[in-house]
Design a protein around this motif. Sequence first.
Motif, PDB file in Angstrom:
ATOM      1  N   SER A   8       0.842  -1.186   0.000  1.00 27.97           N
ATOM      2  CA  SER A   8       0.000   0.000   0.000  1.00 27.97           C
ATOM      3  C   SER A   8       0.885   1.246   0.000  1.00 27.97           C
ATOM      4  CB  SER A   8      -0.889  -0.005   1.235  1.00 27.97           C
ATOM      5  OG  SER A   8      -1.614   1.183   1.313  1.00 27.97           O
ATOM      6  N   PRO A   9       0.595   2.221  -0.866  1.00 26.63           N
ATOM      7  CA  PRO A   9       1.424   3.436  -0.894  1.00 26.63           C
ATOM      8  C   PRO A   9       1.258   4.301   0.351  1.00 26.63           C
ATOM      9  CG  PRO A   9      -0.410   3.650  -2.401  1.00 26.63           C
ATOM     10  CD  PRO A   9      -0.432   2.242  -1.885  1.00 26.63           C
ATOM     11  N   THR A  10       0.197   4.086   1.089  1.00 28.89           N
ATOM     12  CA  THR A  10      -0.035   4.903   2.274  1.00 28.89           C
ATOM     13  C   THR A  10       0.516   4.264   3.543  1.00 28.89           C
ATOM     14  OG1 THR A  10      -2.207   3.909   2.600  1.00 28.89           O
ATOM     15  CG2 THR A  10      -2.120   5.932   1.298  1.00 28.89           C
ATOM     16  N   LYS A  11       1.053   3.071   3.447  1.00 29.40           N
ATOM     17  CA  LYS A  11       1.522   2.365   4.641  1.00 29.40           C
ATOM     18  C   LYS A  11       2.639   3.138   5.355  1.00 29.40           C
ATOM     19  CE  LYS A  11       2.929  -2.189   6.205  1.00 29.40           C
ATOM     20  NZ  LYS A  11       3.237  -3.563   5.824  1.00 29.40           N
ATOM     21  N   LYS A  12       3.622   3.618   4.602  1.00 31.72           N
ATOM     22  CA  LYS A  12       4.724   4.376   5.207  1.00 31.72           C
ATOM     23  C   LYS A  12       4.224   5.708   5.749  1.00 31.72           C
ATOM     24  CE  LYS A  12       8.630   2.547   2.633  1.00 31.72           C
ATOM     25  NZ  LYS A  12       9.735   2.864   1.723  1.00 31.72           N
ATOM     26  N   LEU A  13       3.305   6.326   5.014  1.00 29.39           N
ATOM     27  CA  LEU A  13       2.776   7.607   5.469  1.00 29.39           C
ATOM     28  C   LEU A  13       1.982   7.454   6.766  1.00 29.39           C
ATOM     29  CD1 LEU A  13       1.630   9.261   2.121  1.00 29.39           C
ATOM     30  CD2 LEU A  13       3.528   9.946   3.575  1.00 29.39           C
ATOM     31  N   ARG A  14       1.214   6.396   6.885  1.00 32.04           N
ATOM     32  CA  ARG A  14       0.463   6.166   8.116  1.00 32.04           C
ATOM     33  C   ARG A  14       1.398   5.926   9.306  1.00 32.04           C
ATOM     34  NH1 ARG A  14      -4.980   5.572   7.938  1.00 32.04           N
ATOM     35  NH2 ARG A  14      -5.896   5.336   5.874  1.00 32.04           N
ATOM     36  N   LYS A  15       2.485   5.224   9.055  1.00 30.76           N
ATOM     37  CA  LYS A  15       3.458   4.979  10.117  1.00 30.76           C
ATOM     38  C   LYS A  15       4.106   6.298  10.549  1.00 30.76           C
ATOM     39  CE  LYS A  15       7.188   1.888  11.348  1.00 30.76           C
ATOM     40  NZ  LYS A  15       8.034   0.768  10.942  1.00 30.76           N
ATOM     41  N   ALA A  16       4.460   7.147   9.563  1.00 28.69           N
ATOM     42  CA  ALA A  16       5.040   8.447   9.882  1.00 28.69           C
ATOM     43  C   ALA A  16       4.032   9.324  10.612  1.00 28.69           C
ATOM     44  CB  ALA A  16       5.509   9.143   8.607  1.00 28.69           C
ATOM     45  N   TYR A  17       2.773   9.245  10.205  1.00 28.51           N
ATOM     46  CA  TYR A  17       1.713  10.015  10.850  1.00 28.51           C
ATOM     47  C   TYR A  17       1.565   9.617  12.316  1.00 28.51           C
ATOM     48  CZ  TYR A  17      -3.068  11.494  11.944  1.00 28.51           C
ATOM     49  OH  TYR A  17      -4.178  12.039  12.532  1.00 28.51           O
ATOM     50  N   ASP A  18       1.526   8.318  12.563  1.00 28.90           N
ATOM     51  CA  ASP A  18       1.410   7.834  13.935  1.00 28.90           C
ATOM     52  C   ASP A  18       2.612   8.244  14.779  1.00 28.90           C
ATOM     53  OD1 ASP A  18      -1.030   6.664  13.403  1.00 28.90           O
ATOM     54  OD2 ASP A  18      -0.164   4.686  12.978  1.00 28.90           O
ATOM     55  N   MET A  19       3.795   8.198  14.188  1.00 31.39           N
ATOM     56  CA  MET A  19       5.005   8.568  14.918  1.00 31.39           C
ATOM     57  C   MET A  19       5.000  10.057  15.274  1.00 31.39           C
ATOM     58  SD  MET A  19       9.057   8.060  13.936  1.00 31.39           S
ATOM     59  CE  MET A  19       8.659   6.628  12.989  1.00 31.39           C
ATOM     60  N   LYS A  20       4.555  10.900  14.335  1.00 32.81           N
ATOM     61  CA  LYS A  20       4.493  12.340  14.614  1.00 32.81           C
ATOM     62  C   LYS A  20       3.490  12.638  15.722  1.00 32.81           C
ATOM     63  CE  LYS A  20       7.317  14.134  11.603  1.00 32.81           C
ATOM     64  NZ  LYS A  20       8.514  14.852  11.995  1.00 32.81           N
ATOM     65  N   LEU A  21       2.360  11.953  15.698  1.00 34.39           N
ATOM     66  CA  LEU A  21       1.373  12.181  16.757  1.00 34.39           C
ATOM     67  C   LEU A  21       1.897  11.750  18.119  1.00 34.39           C
ATOM     68  CD1 LEU A  21      -2.045  11.182  15.169  1.00 34.39           C
ATOM     69  CD2 LEU A  21      -1.215  13.454  15.735  1.00 34.39           C
ATOM     70  N   GLU A  22       2.633  10.657  18.136  1.00 40.45           N
ATOM     71  CA  GLU A  22       3.197  10.201  19.404  1.00 40.45           C
ATOM     72  C   GLU A  22       4.251  11.182  19.911  1.00 40.45           C
ATOM     73  OE1 GLU A  22       5.347   6.299  21.374  1.00 40.45           O
ATOM     74  OE2 GLU A  22       4.479   6.150  19.367  1.00 40.45           O
ATOM     75  N   GLN A  23       5.095  11.674  19.015  1.00 39.21           N
ATOM     76  CA  GLN A  23       6.094  12.664  19.409  1.00 39.21           C
ATOM     77  C   GLN A  23       5.418  13.932  19.918  1.00 39.21           C
ATOM     78  OE1 GLN A  23       8.397  13.181  15.847  1.00 39.21           O
ATOM     79  NE2 GLN A  23       9.710  11.418  16.255  1.00 39.21           N
TER      80      GLN A  23
END
Length: 60
Positions: A8-23
């Motif tokens: 999925s092309p959005t898989k990496k983006l979702r992971k980055a999104y989750d990481m930014k929210l956690e930070q």
Amino acid sequence: MFGLFKSSPTKKLRKAYDMKLEQAMHAQRKGDIKTYSMLTAESESIWTEIQTIEEKEKNK
């Protein structure tokens, strides 16, 4: 048939999104509101990218 192996092309983006929210959450807990707002803005831009990609895939 080979769509099964296509990532999925959005898989990496979702992971980055989750990481930014956690930070951002950790920055908020530390009381660093400036960093929190910057990270939240970055996560919102990533989310808009995810939405545009998913809309393009949906319309195909």
